[in-house]
Design an enzyme around this catalytic site. Sequence first.
Site, short mmCIF file in Angstrom:
data_model
loop_
_atom_site.label_atom_id
_atom_site.label_comp_id
_atom_site.label_asym_id
_atom_site.label_seq_id
_atom_site.Cartn_x
_atom_site.Cartn_y
_atom_site.Cartn_z
CD GLU A 292 -3.05 0.77 0.07
OE1 GLU A 292 -3.79 1.71 -0.29
OE2 GLU A 292 -3.13 -0.37 -0.46
CD GLU A 323 -0.83 7.48 -2.60
OE1 GLU A 323 -1.16 8.09 -1.57
OE2 GLU A 323 -1.38 6.43 -2.97
CG ASP A 477 -5.15 2.78 4.78
OD1 ASP A 477 -4.19 2.57 4.02
OD2 ASP A 477 -5.21 3.76 5.54
#
Length: 495
Positions: A292, A323, A477
């Site tokens: 992750e 990201e 998450d």
Amino acid sequence: MWRKASAVLLLALAVGYFYGGRPELPEQILQYIGLPNLQTPSQSNQGLEGAISAAWEALIALPSRQWTKVAVGVNACVDVVVSGVGLLQALAVDPGAGRDHEVLHSKDDLRETFIHYMERGAAAERFFSDKEVFQRIARSAAEYPGAKLYVGGNAALIGQKFATYPDLMVLLCGPVGPKLHEMLDEQIVVPPESLQETDEFHLILEYKAGEQWGSTRAPQANRFIFSHDVSNGEMSSLETFVASLEEFQPELVVLSGFHMMEGHGRELWGERLKEAVAAIADIPKGIPIHLELASMTDKSFMTRIMQEQVLPIVRSIGLNEQELLFLSQAGDGPHAALPAWKGVPDVGRVGDILSWVLERHGRTDPSSESDLTRIHFHTLAYHILATVDGYWGNQAAAVMAGARVASSQACGLRTVDVSKVELKAPLEFLTSHFEPRERLSLKPEEPVAVWRRGNVTFHLTPVLVCKRPLRTVGLGDAISAEGLVYSELTRQHPF
């Protein structure tokens, strides 16, 4: 007279539409001549959202083979969640111009970086270098009216999500202090070696969509995270985590926390990254690893993770739009010249970068030494799962499950309430900015668009975006964890 004539003409047009097999009259004409709007509820925005939610419930199913043991590490902390604007005002900080800082050294750096991301509605995370100043800010945050404490850290949050499945055993390794240990789900196993006397605290500065501070206005709800966290920054629990796997015998390993190294300077993270990769290499090859990712700013650090050390030894990664773009910028990939996304990230550009990552750093070539075959991309409006053919199953259900949990959890609910969400995803899009490409449409009753590029398959589903999100921290998450629960590894890589 002319109004009567116009009305007669429009009525004649209406009759012509009906007899010509075109009953869907333009809404403006219907309003003008006083006929009822024949648009059905399913065609309205609320109808689209209801249809998508109903389709999710009908189509999402667990795979035939499910994980029974998952090990998660290695960043864990206590999140202190406060109003970002409220806290900065309490610290007597005035609004001003935004500016990004890779590392925060002062309250002014904090203010400028917070504004930089707030005006973009983007999430970010930074290290605060001054321990004493951070502790003063942390005390102010804890005392701020309405401040709340939550389980924090990607690993701990992923573990918490896994623990909602009663048949799934979860091992969590990370710096677990007394407060965090008290808040963790009872189903989570923490090795004694991971327990420490004090907690690591992260400050989460949240802002709402439309919230204003000075001349800065947030286009959407999000958060800015910062900490002075040495234990997580050094990934000090990694070796303990790897050592614990032999006894626990997991079927899946989930790793996170590499982004925390950035704030400690290139010399420190360069050496520690080598040690971390060596430790990960000790994980038995038959156990798939999901990585992750999180917010990073140092291109050389991302390049090391991408090209040399980490990506080639994991099977799956999870990331968001910031990201993904930074990954392309660090590796000189497609659309690297784009400074930032504007609004909803373009599906074609996202698809180009995902394809490039798997082709350049993954296992699209069977002779490649890389293990990477899966990327779970999530942004506010939609999610994409990109997988190399032949390795992963049940990915349509997995991408829908991730979107469903994003829709419900952001609103603080266990299920989706269609009255509290809205559709922001494009209903029609191009799959690439390069040829060959397709123009695809999303159907609410079949809310997954599928396309292929070479031997990579893409599954896209919209997100029903919460209109008034209660908490944005940990959504990524939860999305990744849910996607993994619904994923099935169909073929092991040859070793």
